[in-house]
Every structure is written in structure tokens, then in C-alpha cells.
Design a protein around this motif. Sequence first.
Motif, mmCIF file in Angstrom:
data_model
loop_
_atom_site.group_PDB
_atom_site.id
_atom_site.type_symbol
_atom_site.label_atom_id
_atom_site.label_comp_id
_atom_site.label_asym_id
_atom_site.label_seq_id
_atom_site.Cartn_x
_atom_site.Cartn_y
_atom_site.Cartn_z
ATOM 1 N N ILE A 1 -6.610 1.472 1.170
ATOM 2 C CA ILE A 1 -7.789 0.655 1.458
ATOM 3 C C ILE A 1 -7.372 -0.653 0.411
ATOM 4 N N GLU A 2 -7.093 -1.361 -0.494
ATOM 5 C CA GLU A 2 -6.301 -2.049 -1.379
ATOM 6 C C GLU A 2 -5.744 -2.897 -0.852
ATOM 7 N N LEU A 3 -4.708 -2.482 -0.433
ATOM 8 C CA LEU A 3 -3.336 -2.618 0.037
ATOM 9 C C LEU A 3 -3.946 -3.363 1.385
ATOM 10 N N ASN B 1 2.337 -2.330 6.376
ATOM 11 C CA ASN B 1 3.212 -0.782 6.334
ATOM 12 C C ASN B 1 2.960 -0.058 5.903
ATOM 13 N N LEU B 2 2.702 0.049 4.222
ATOM 14 C CA LEU B 2 2.466 0.345 3.711
ATOM 15 C C LEU B 2 1.533 1.193 3.231
ATOM 16 N N ALA B 3 0.363 0.318 3.331
ATOM 17 C CA ALA B 3 -0.790 0.946 3.767
ATOM 18 C C ALA B 3 -0.703 1.471 4.646
ATOM 19 N N ALA B 4 -0.370 1.699 5.584
ATOM 20 C CA ALA B 4 -0.295 3.096 7.217
ATOM 21 C C ALA B 4 0.050 4.199 6.693
ATOM 22 N N SER B 5 1.448 3.760 6.121
ATOM 23 C CA SER B 5 2.632 4.892 5.616
ATOM 24 C C SER B 5 1.710 6.282 4.556
#
Length: 894
Positions: free
Chosen positions: A275-277, A253-257
Motif C-alpha cells: 500500500i505504501e509503494l 510492480n513490486l507492490a503487485a508482487s
Amino acid sequence: MADDVEECRAALKICPPGHSDRSSSLDNLAGSLRERFMQRGDPSDLDESVELHRAALLLCPPGHSHRSYSLNNLAVSIGDRFMQRGDPSDLDESIELLRAALLLRPPGHSDRSESLNNLAVSLGYRFMQRGDPSDLDESIELDRAALLLHPPGHPDRSQSLNNLAVSLGDRFRQRGDPSDLDERIELHRAALLLRPPGHSDRSQSINNLAVSLGYRYRQRGDPSDLDESIELDRATLLLRPPGHSDRSDSLNNLAASLVDRFKQRGDPSDLDESIELLRAALLLRPLGHSNRSSSLDNLAVSLGDRFTQQGILSDLDERIELHRAALLLRPLGHSDRSSSLDNLAVSLRDRFTQRGDPSDLDEAFSLFLQLSQISHAVARKDLTAAKSWVASAEETNHGSALVAYQTALKFLDQHVALLSSSSRHFDVVSMATASRAVDAFSCSIRNGALATAVELVEQGRAVFWTQLARFRTTLDELSAAHHTGAALAEEFRQLSFHLRNAFDQSTEDQSSQIRQLTVQWDDVVSRIRMLPDFSRFLLPPLFSDLRKAAEEGPVIIVNASQYSCDALIVLSDRDPVHVQIDITQTEVSDLSIEFQSLSKDFGSFDTQHKLVRILRKLWHDIVDPVVQALGASNVHPGSRIWWCPTAEFTLLPLHAAGPYEKKRDSLPHIYISSYTPTLATLVRARQQVSRDASRQYFVAIGQGNPDGGKPLQCVAPELAVVAQRLTPIVSSFTSLEDSDATVKAAVDVLNHNQWLHLACHGMPNRKQPFESSFAMRDGPLMIKDIIRSDWQNPEFAFLSACHTTVGDEKSLDESIHLAAAMQFSGFRSVIGSMWSVDDEVAQEVVSAFYGNMVDGSGRLDCTRAAMALHRAVKKLRRNDVPLEQQIVFVHIGV
């Protein structure tokens, strides 16, 4: 946690088989193992938990006081195993166990709310897997019931708030109703307030609120939603350290944001971090995990974004491999299959653009072609995938373009059928339809498929009206067929009546009832289609049906698309005739804007010259080529013709086009013009012949002193003219004026009269078209009131009011205006106005008009309306009435 498990094992040892507490000891140990799994993620703990719960259930046969608890506990553990490994049989078994538990917990049972909650959550998961909307609707219904059992102060209220919010989020993603998204966010905020720092479920609430705000940001673009979403995502991740069972969700979810913020602000560090997340999240979702496919997809999309920005070819190759892996996990029937097909196809198309390998493009379109086999209930993501196929085919001039449009319009028809007939879904419908039909028409013309062009433009326009018209379908042939047919026809009639009556009335209390009615209605339609000669009942009509619209004269479809502008003459006995129009969509749009601006100033000194210039351009670029083609098709001068304009053409007065030069005829001197929103509407109007034609009941409704509106002095004299003309002719003439002309009285009087003259203020609402109205003494008679009406055999309506053909400015092809509402509610023939009408002109037109409506036998004939208007306008021309008032009235229908 290890101590708890060992203590429970010890307790079980002192409860051997046959011991009265053995079942509860088995349940306790199973519960401890499940808790340990939630903390540490060891799958063997979960497997053992399931087996122990099974053993406990065997010790609680039907009739046992603890059976509902054992059913519930086993269902929850099996549901957890589904989440871990994705085996659909686990999910189905969990739902059956939860249904059995709920039956043992009737209203009043202390644990009923727990059963409602658990069943709702499991149905939500199944919806996410398979896309059956009935699972989702039932889930929301159960969530609302559970919330009612958890009032403020109840320890489980926060969980109920959370669960309902999650279900509404799923429905928003499927159907796109923004009110679902807003309610979801408010529920998550309320749940978070009940979960202060230290609460075991605080991370869940923060996470869910963050996800919801992310969705709203993507819908509406408010950067404050995005910033709050990222802040909450980071807070959630801190509460879910390595080893936490939900850590992968937080990473994802953090990656999407961060991707959203990268797209907004362009900082490459946001994209790299995302990408790392996503790589870390994928490691926590091994093969078999229910969310592995979405992790593969999300990482692929972010790599695609980085490729677009930085051009690293290895990112593009990895993106393709990840999308391939995701597609393998989404077989035919999976609700996300269309998204996977789209993602992989677009990635391959992008690689083709980079490297030029034709095998990439061939594979891309072979994937797109699989979209036509989608078997689950259509959601918005399926429409998006079909739209992507259309765009790719048009861009590369690929031979599958026409099939792409056919698939997109088929999806659209199925998607609209899922939505309740409510004006709040209108924006969803108009977004889904945007330009699809007019572009499909253009594609068909470019491919020489003229009959297909007619079918597709019909399928994708006036979609909302078409859906509502299905609830008005007459089934005389079916009723007469045989006993089964008569019973089905009656069942269909009853359900259609209830669904039409529910238009715009759907509160949450009624939603389950409306859902039930819709399911029953769909079932009856399916059964009718099984009968001989009814296999295409309520399916989009074929050209062989649509050409019947031209039985009394040609129908000219005038289409404006970004790819080409064309006219197509539909004839009843020959193939359609294509007429190339030398104008672009941008020019049509500019002309339309200019005309709309001019029409607001009609009556002032210098408008006549500008109006003539616009009518000349319409003649030169559009109407004259059509007139030439009509002549070549032996359509003789003086014949009737019907215009069926699309897009921006709907706002232009095609019926009045001409050179406006001495010794040269304009269109009104050559043919008698009518309009129709769609061909199917005209076919329905032709088939709708009154059963009791022997008696003619006419009502004239006039409101010169409306609620809060400007008085109209001309209404009484106009009604007097109508009465004078018609009282000797019709079987019954009723006049409803001033204080008697209320909303209810107008609707009621039309239950007993088939002929209508309405003189009042017309109030178009271009932002909320269903609130466009006629001004009555006590308030507005709105389009939504007209839709809910059940008038019997209406024939003709003269709408002597301003702007009755003016509709929604953003969705021109949906034709949501007052005249169309009258036509779709059953009136076969309608006179309406395109802009403001001068009071004295209206009276003059009305007098001349009704003098020409009587046939040779001395009766009114609604099929004479176009000719009667034509003659009335001819009289105005002789009396030097301003040009804009000569052409303000138009005829719609038979």
C-alpha cells in the motif's frame, strides 16, 4: 545532461534559418531535451522537444534524404508525450508519422529495424488503450520482423527481444494462450543476458522479466516464480532512484508482487508495504498521466485486501473513491472500462454487505448493467467482469441475473471469434465457458423464460464446434438471391475453406496470413448481414430457429447446474415443457464417476448388478419424469426422441434407463432414442439434404492390423457382412482394408463416398481430445484431420470402434470426441459407442442393422439409422447378450 542541452542550444544559434545544418541542429537539441526529460521528468523539456522536431520536419520535405529520420524523431517525442499525459490524438499522430517513416525505409535500409520497432511499440500502446486486436497482431508481426534484422551480436538485439516479449505479454492477457507467456519469459531472459550490470537498459529488462514471472505465478501458482519476481522487482527499484521517469512502474510492480505473496503466505507486512509503494507510485502519476487509472485501481484493490483481513472501514471507503476516480478516466470505448465497472461494483456490494445501505447495492448493479454496452473487442477481462456480475446477481438473487448471463455469453461468442481455430486455444475456450451455459439455463428456468433457456444453453455449449461449423455454412439461398449475393457467397466459401484448412496449422509464419483471412472473413459476414433476410447470419440462433430440431420428434435437454437440475422438452409446435428433476448436480457428478469407473470393468463378473442399479437410478430420478411428461404431451410410444444432455449427464446412458423389473417397461421399450450435442447441430443435419440423392456411394474401411496396435481378428468378417448386405443395394461399394487403409487413403476415399462403415480401434485421448483417433495402418486418423477435411455431402457413418463418444474429461459440454467430429464434418447420422465393444457383438449388430436401413424403395435411408439400431439391439436382447453390450451403441443425428 544540462551541459548537453546548452551545447546543442549554442550549436543551433550558429545555424540560423536557411543554414544547411539547421534541421540536424534542431533534431539534436530536441534529442537532448528528450534525454533530460527521461532523467528529470520536467514536462516543459518534452514540449520543447516536440516543437523542435516539428520545425526540423518542415525543413525536410518529401524527397529529402533525412525526412524518414525527422518523421521518426517527431513520432518518438509525441509518443513520449502521450505516455506522460494520455492524449489519444498524440498516439494516433505518432503512429501515422511512424508509418510514413517505415515507407521511406524499405527492406535493406539500414534503419528499417528501428522503424519496425517504434511502430510496433506504438501499436502496442494503442491496443492497451482501445483493445483493437488488429493493432496487437500487427505489433507482434512487426516485432518479429525487427528481431530478424537484429541477429546475435547486433547492438539492438536486446531491445528487439524486449519489445517482442512485451507484445506477446499483451496478447497473453487478451487471449490467454500460455505459450505466449512462456515465450515472453524466455525472450526477457535472453534480453537480460545482453544487458549486464551498468547497461543503460538493464532496469527495463529486470522489470519486464519480473512482471512476466508474476503473471505466470498467477496462472500456475509456482512459488519460485513469485520469489524470483520480488527479487527482480527490488533490484529494478534500486536502479530507478527518485526522479527516474520509470520509477512509478517499479513501485507499482513490486507492490503487485508483494500482494501476491501476501495472498499466498498471509504476512500483513507485505500488504502494508504494498500500500505504501502504491501511494508513492500514484504521486508520480498526476492527472493526465497515461497510467494514472491503473495506479488508482491497484491501490484500491490492495486497500480492499487489507479491509478483508483487518476490517478497517476507512480502507473500504477509500477503495470505493479510488475506483470511482479510475472509472472516470476510462470512458466508453476504453479497453479497461469493464474492469473498472466490475471493481467499483464489487466494492459497493461489499460495503452493502457491511452496512446494509440499499443505495450501494442499487449503484453496484447499475454499474454492472453498463457492461452490456461495452463496444470494444472483447478480451478476457471483459469475460471476468461479466462472470463477476453473474456471481453477484446469483448471490443476492438480483433481478439482473438473466441479463448478466446473456451479456456473459455474448462476450464469450465475441471472444471465441477472436481466437484462431486451433486446438491450442481449446483450453482458453473451455476455461471461459466453464459452467456458464448450464447455469444460464437454470437461471432462465427459474425465471420462467423457457425459450431463453434453450437459446442460452445453445450459445454456451459446443462453442468450439460452433465456431468451426461457421466455416462449413452453406449459402444456397444467398447464391440464388441475386448477383451480389452469389459473389458474397463465393467469397465466403473460399475464405471459410482456407480458414478450416488452417486448423491447427498456425505457425508464427502463417499467423499474419490467418489474421488477414479472419479479418476478410469477418468483413464478408458483416456485408452478408446487410442484405435483406440475412441480418442474423451466423449470429446465435433464436428459439424460433432452434425448435426446428424437434420437427421429427421432441428434443429433451437434460441440464445439470449448481443451482438446479432440470429437463426441458422442446416440441416443434408448442411451448417447451419443463420437467423438474429431483437430483442435485453433486449427485449427478457422483453417479457419473461411479458409472465411468464401472464401464472400465465391463465384462467382469459383478458389473451387471451395479449397472442395473445405476440404470434404475437414472430412470427413477430423471428419465421416468420425462417419459410421463412426454405421454402428457401426446408423444406416443414407439416415437423417436432426441436426448441433448449437458455437463455430467453427457457421460450417462440415458437411452438405456429403466426399472429393469418384470412387467415394467424400460425406456428402450417405450421410445426410440437418439442423441444430439446441440439443437443447432440437429437443425443443420436436417437441412443438409444431399443434392444428388440418386446415386449412393458406400465405403467400408477396416483396419485389423494398425500401426503399433493390437490386431483385431473380427474386422475382415465384419466388412464381409457389410459388403454382402450392401453391394446389391448401393450404386458403388468400395472396401479399403489392412495395408490399403492408411490415413491419407481414408481421407481421400471419403471425398467420393457419402456412406461410411469404419471398423478399427478407437483411441480416445481425454487429455488432448483433438488427438483422439481411429487407428489406421500407418498411424492415427485424428479429429484434427477430420476437421480439415472437405467431404462433399456426407450422409451416414457407422463407427464400429470403441469409445467413439468419449471426449475431454474437463470440458464435457464441448463434446470433443470422434462421433461429434464426424457429425460436425457433415455426416447427418452417426452410430458411435460409449465404451468398449465386444467383437462378436459388433458383428451381430452390424448384420441386423444394415438389414433395417433400406427403405420401401430399396434404397439406404440415413434417417432410418436410429430405428435400425433399435431393432438390432432388440435382437441382441433375445440372444442373451450381456446388458452392457446391448446398450453400448448410440445413434447421433437425424
